[in-house]
Design a protein around this motif. Structure first.
Motif, PDB file in Angstrom:
ATOM      1  N   VAL A   1       0.813  -1.219   0.000  1.00 20.32           N
ATOM      2  CA  VAL A   1       0.000   0.000   0.000  1.00 20.32           C
ATOM      3  C   VAL A   1       0.850   1.275   0.000  1.00 20.32           C
ATOM      4  O   VAL A   1       0.486   2.258  -0.631  1.00 20.32           O
ATOM      5  CB  VAL A   1      -0.984   0.004   1.199  1.00 20.32           C
ATOM      6  CG1 VAL A   1      -1.608   1.380   1.396  1.00 20.32           C
ATOM      7  CG2 VAL A   1      -2.072  -1.051   1.002  1.00 20.32           C
ATOM      8  N   HIS A   2       1.980   1.228   0.712  1.00 20.90           N
ATOM      9  CA  HIS A   2       2.837   2.423   0.771  1.00 20.90           C
ATOM     10  C   HIS A   2       4.162   2.168   0.051  1.00 20.90           C
ATOM     11  O   HIS A   2       4.755   1.100   0.205  1.00 20.90           O
ATOM     12  CB  HIS A   2       3.139   2.807   2.222  1.00 20.90           C
ATOM     13  CG  HIS A   2       1.939   3.260   2.985  1.00 20.90           C
ATOM     14  ND1 HIS A   2       1.173   2.387   3.737  1.00 20.90           N
ATOM     15  CD2 HIS A   2       1.351   4.479   3.110  1.00 20.90           C
ATOM     16  CE1 HIS A   2       0.159   3.065   4.299  1.00 20.90           C
ATOM     17  NE2 HIS A   2       0.249   4.324   3.937  1.00 20.90           N
ATOM     18  N   ASP A   3       4.626   3.161  -0.708  1.00 22.89           N
ATOM     19  CA  ASP A   3       5.947   3.014  -1.311  1.00 22.89           C
ATOM     20  C   ASP A   3       7.006   3.509  -0.322  1.00 22.89           C
ATOM     21  O   ASP A   3       6.690   3.906   0.810  1.00 22.89           O
ATOM     22  CB  ASP A   3       6.026   3.721  -2.670  1.00 22.89           C
ATOM     23  CG  ASP A   3       5.926   5.240  -2.554  1.00 22.89           C
ATOM     24  OD1 ASP A   3       6.102   5.784  -1.434  1.00 22.89           O
ATOM     25  OD2 ASP A   3       5.670   5.884  -3.578  1.00 22.89           O
ATOM     26  N   ALA A   4       8.259   3.468  -0.752  1.00 21.14           N
ATOM     27  CA  ALA A   4       9.356   3.805   0.162  1.00 21.14           C
ATOM     28  C   ALA A   4       9.294   5.262   0.616  1.00 21.14           C
ATOM     29  O   ALA A   4       9.882   5.628   1.634  1.00 21.14           O
ATOM     30  CB  ALA A   4      10.698   3.510  -0.509  1.00 21.14           C
ATOM     31  N   ASP A   5       8.571   6.095  -0.134  1.00 17.45           N
ATOM     32  CA  ASP A   5       8.454   7.502   0.240  1.00 17.45           C
ATOM     33  C   ASP A   5       7.189   7.796   1.038  1.00 17.45           C
ATOM     34  O   ASP A   5       6.820   8.955   1.239  1.00 17.45           O
ATOM     35  CB  ASP A   5       8.494   8.379  -1.017  1.00 17.45           C
ATOM     36  CG  ASP A   5       9.859   8.329  -1.684  1.00 17.45           C
ATOM     37  OD1 ASP A   5      10.861   8.213  -0.949  1.00 17.45           O
ATOM     38  OD2 ASP A   5       9.917   8.393  -2.923  1.00 17.45           O
ATOM     39  N   GLY A   6       6.512   6.731   1.463  1.00 18.78           N
ATOM     40  CA  GLY A   6       5.345   6.917   2.313  1.00 18.78           C
ATOM     41  C   GLY A   6       4.071   7.236   1.549  1.00 18.78           C
ATOM     42  O   GLY A   6       3.026   7.506   2.136  1.00 18.78           O
ATOM     43  N   ARG A   7       4.155   7.239   0.231  1.00 16.25           N
ATOM     44  CA  ARG A   7       2.991   7.565  -0.594  1.00 16.25           C
ATOM     45  C   ARG A   7       2.132   6.318  -0.794  1.00 16.25           C
ATOM     46  O   ARG A   7       2.633   5.214  -0.930  1.00 16.25           O
ATOM     47  CB  ARG A   7       3.492   8.072  -1.948  1.00 16.25           C
ATOM     48  CG  ARG A   7       2.440   8.759  -2.777  1.00 16.25           C
ATOM     49  CD  ARG A   7       3.041   9.330  -4.072  1.00 16.25           C
ATOM     50  NE  ARG A   7       1.971   9.611  -5.028  1.00 16.25           N
ATOM     51  CZ  ARG A   7       1.238  10.711  -5.028  1.00 16.25           C
ATOM     52  NH1 ARG A   7       1.472  11.653  -4.139  1.00 16.25           N
ATOM     53  NH2 ARG A   7       0.269  10.879  -5.909  1.00 16.25           N
ATOM     54  N   VAL A   8       0.814   6.498  -0.789  1.00 16.81           N
ATOM     55  CA  VAL A   8      -0.096   5.381  -1.041  1.00 16.81           C
ATOM     56  C   VAL A   8      -0.058   5.044  -2.534  1.00 16.81           C
ATOM     57  O   VAL A   8      -0.209   5.932  -3.375  1.00 16.81           O
ATOM     58  CB  VAL A   8      -1.536   5.736  -0.593  1.00 16.81           C
ATOM     59  CG1 VAL A   8      -2.519   4.643  -1.007  1.00 16.81           C
ATOM     60  CG2 VAL A   8      -1.569   5.956   0.920  1.00 16.81           C
TER      61      VAL A   8
END
Lengths: 464, 464
Positions: free
Chosen positions: B245-252
């Protein structure tokens, strides 16, 4: 000492002739409710051990009930001058019988029941696991003694009463009794056939490393409206860790996880390929159809000769009815790794921990609880004893046994190797439908009868 | 009708002079244990509503107690001929008081306590949430009536008794009473100050979509020794979903998740940047230090103007003591998404479900339970009423109010917009340390006193 082919034929004839008496003895043992996990049955466990001591003394063994902090261990030794000695292991304790209402007959009143397909079955708690199996061996010894007056190989028996409750007291007992238990080879009768027609020798048992992982983030549960999007959520952290463990091809990505994993020999793989284990017949009965593990492996490898990483339990946050917009402070996972070949449980624990620690955010922490393990057990595929036992089984069943790897673990087998220097020969006659640990446990009369005959042959074969 | 600057000065002087009497009335309301979630306090909830009806009737309002399937709703209308009408919302019910032993004074015997720093606090359940806050508004109306004989704007009040138990009966009540509740603007007093010195106008509330996800794999729990490495483990499946659900940059990463998310205007972001919310002062008190969300956003954006995806609970498999080598048949997660701006809860539910379905193995299935939601509420940053209220607050506090986004959700505000066509002006005077929902709830005397003065000013400002 007489262990010729003529003797063997007479021994097998005696086994056939005495089958009713053998069954009577087994039924007497099955009547004792030796449930090891329930303290209420402590005296019954002791009574089962005592029954075995007396039965073995009657066969000429020097037998005794050895005290432990738990249930006693039965040991017995034959002394007949045979050229080599084997050590037989089994257990006299049984699983609880709940739910009792699902049993068609009283669990401790063994019955010989004829099934719809005409096959006869011994129905009772412990019939297959493991009283029926240990009595196949004892009855084989009895027939040899009766016919030849001695055994083809000397035999030490060690029958424990705590297998169903974790065998906690057995490793120290083994370590403290190295001399008394000394032998060339361990025989274990707690495994199964490949199918009704095909015997099996289990040549590997997977080891086990298990661990509880607790991820701690904030120092209290948080309201997701106020902190959502800013505060680390330990359920996200633990999900990320678990998700990272396997790549898209089902392979475990933990660096060092596969260290020391031995490749199964090609000839064994070829044999396995012919066993006919398919996704349809293995996974179909449980409602699945697609193997989940390493894509480049046969299904039989996945469940027997390859190590695994599984989450057995995971929890955190709100688990009640409805919704609660909480960000929990902790999340927990129970994991276990099945180990193969020469994998070291402590090494696996270390690489698993390192992998997890590397994925814990800077302001969070992880706690490990457990990290215990047992090594896998692998018997050399080309040992002479294995070949002898295989021939004996082929003679009895008219079909060569399959040499298989068992996915499960019998940790004590590792102790036999480590403490006693003994390889184990794992031969058993239970079937997939024996319902061990469940109501209406049964052991086919054929398993019992041909099991006795099989051991009679194996004892003969090991002497030659 | 008199709503000149001179009137306002006299009104403020009256507020000051009558503070003791105002406190007395608040204490009387706080003495009624109107706990809405506990059926044992049903009569007390009604009594609190009745108390408000009588108090408002004494002020010249036409007030009544409206029946609902739950606790009654208080409504009251002024009729003085002012040019416009506002609708004030608040709630008279309170949270339970457990654990009672942690209260330093009886929760329903309000006390004026002087804290160590010399500040005076009103200590009682409901002092801040929400009885103290609704009485700031009612006392402001009282002062206007006393001084000017009429209110600067006409006022409708709607005070519910079920906010702490989910406001289940309020949306149908609002829908059924559109005419009676008609007004230009809704005023809501259930939010807080930025800090002790700085007032705040809440210009956005995040919406919410919550859902329970159940992943089903095998049709029964499996033994990991036998099936481990071959059978899908639903705990692995659900962990992979959550991890994706989240990428390494915290984005959904869910396609469509950010559809319709409005960017906060630059000038608002600039103001926010000056608010001084840091990881240290926001996360430090809860034991964390690193924001977990989108890396390219300010912390204040993460918790107020950006949508989130959080797991609030997750469980499956064995969760007891020790280890059990099971592969469970199901795993469950409770998730919730905070929504902003123009996000549609049903659209978010759909894209979340599609994302999850795409990650369910071919032989497994997923079940969704819930999928309910409420839209976010955003007030235009440049509405005239917002500007008027901001000036009124600046006049009272000597400091311009911060216009902030609240991370939480007050779903009823969405209904005001949808059912009544009313924008909401959210102004409140509680502080972070008011311990709402906890023992020793308090409301600073300053919040109460200057809160009354603030509403007196806002009512004046909205008329001009």
């Amino acid at each position: 000492m007489a262990d010729t082919k003529a003797d063997l034929d007479r021994v097998l004839a005696t086994v056939d002739a005495d089958l009713d008496a053998s069954l009577e003895r087994l039924f007497a043992l099955l009547a004792i409710p030796s449930i090891s996990t329930d303290p209420a049955y402590k005296a019954e466990c002791r009574r089962a051990g005592q029954w075995l001591v007396e039965d073995l003394e009657g066969l000429g063994f020097t037998a005794k009930l050895n005290e432990t902090p738990g249930h006693p261990v039965v040991t017995a030794r034959s002394e007949g001058g045979a050229p080599r000695r084997v050590m037989f292991y089994g257990h006299y304790d049984v699983q609880p019988v709940d739910p009792l209402e699902l049993w068609n007959t009283p669990p401790f009143e063994a019955q010989l029941v004829t099934a719809e397909d005409g096959r006869k079955r011994i129905v009772a708690r412990g019939s297959a696991d493991d009283k029926g199996q240990i009595m196949t061996f004892i009855e084989a010894c009895r027939a040899w003694k009766k016919v030849a007056g001695a055994l083809p190989v000397e035999v030490t028996l060690m029958l424990e009463g705590e297998e169903e409750s974790g065998s906690l007291n057995l490793p120290p007992f083994v370590a403290a009794n190295r001399e008394a238990l000394a032998a060339d080879l361990a025989l274990v009768c707690d495994t199964g056939m490949w199918d009704r027609e095909t015997p099996a020798i289990t040549v590997s048992l997977r080891g086990l490393m298990h661990e509880e992982i607790v991820v701690h983030c904030a120092d209290r549960d948080l309201h997701s409206g106020y902190y959502g999007g800013a505060a680390q959520n330990p359920l996200h952290v633990i999900a990320k860790i678990i998700a990272d463990v396997h790549d898209a091809d089902g392979r475990v990505t933990i660096p060092g996880f596969y260290d020391n994993v031995r490749e199964t020999p090609d000839e064994v793989k070829q044999q396995w390929a012919g066993l006919g284990m398919t996704a349809e017949n293995f996974l179909g009965p449980i409602g699945l159809s697609v193997p989940s593990g390493e894509k480049d492996r046969m299904l039989i490898e996945l469940v027997s000769s390859r190590p695994t990483f599984e989450v057995n339990g995971m929890w955190g946050g709100y688990t009640g009815a409805g919704s609660k917009t909480v960000i929990p402070s902790i999340a927990t996972a129970k994991i276990s790794c099945r180990l193969v070949a020469d994998q070291d449980p402590l090494h696996v624990r270390d690489v698993v921990r390192a992998f997890i620690k590397a994925r814990i955010p800077a302001d969070c922490r992880v706690e490990f609880r457990g990290g215990e393990g047992s090594r896998a057990v692998a018997v050399s595929h080309d040992s002479p004893d294995l070949g002898k036992a295989a021939q004996a089984l082929a003679d009895e069943w008219g079909k060569a046994p399959f040499t298989i790897g068992a996915g499960g673990s019998i940790p004590i087998v590792g102790h036999f190797k480590k403490q006693l220097g003994q390889d184990s020969l794992l031969v058993g006659f239970s079937l997939d439908d024996d319902r061990i640990h469940s109501p209406n446990e049964k052991y086919d009369l054929t398993s019992f009868h041909k099991g006795i005959r099989s051991w009679a042959r194996i004892l003969h074969a090991l002497a030659n």
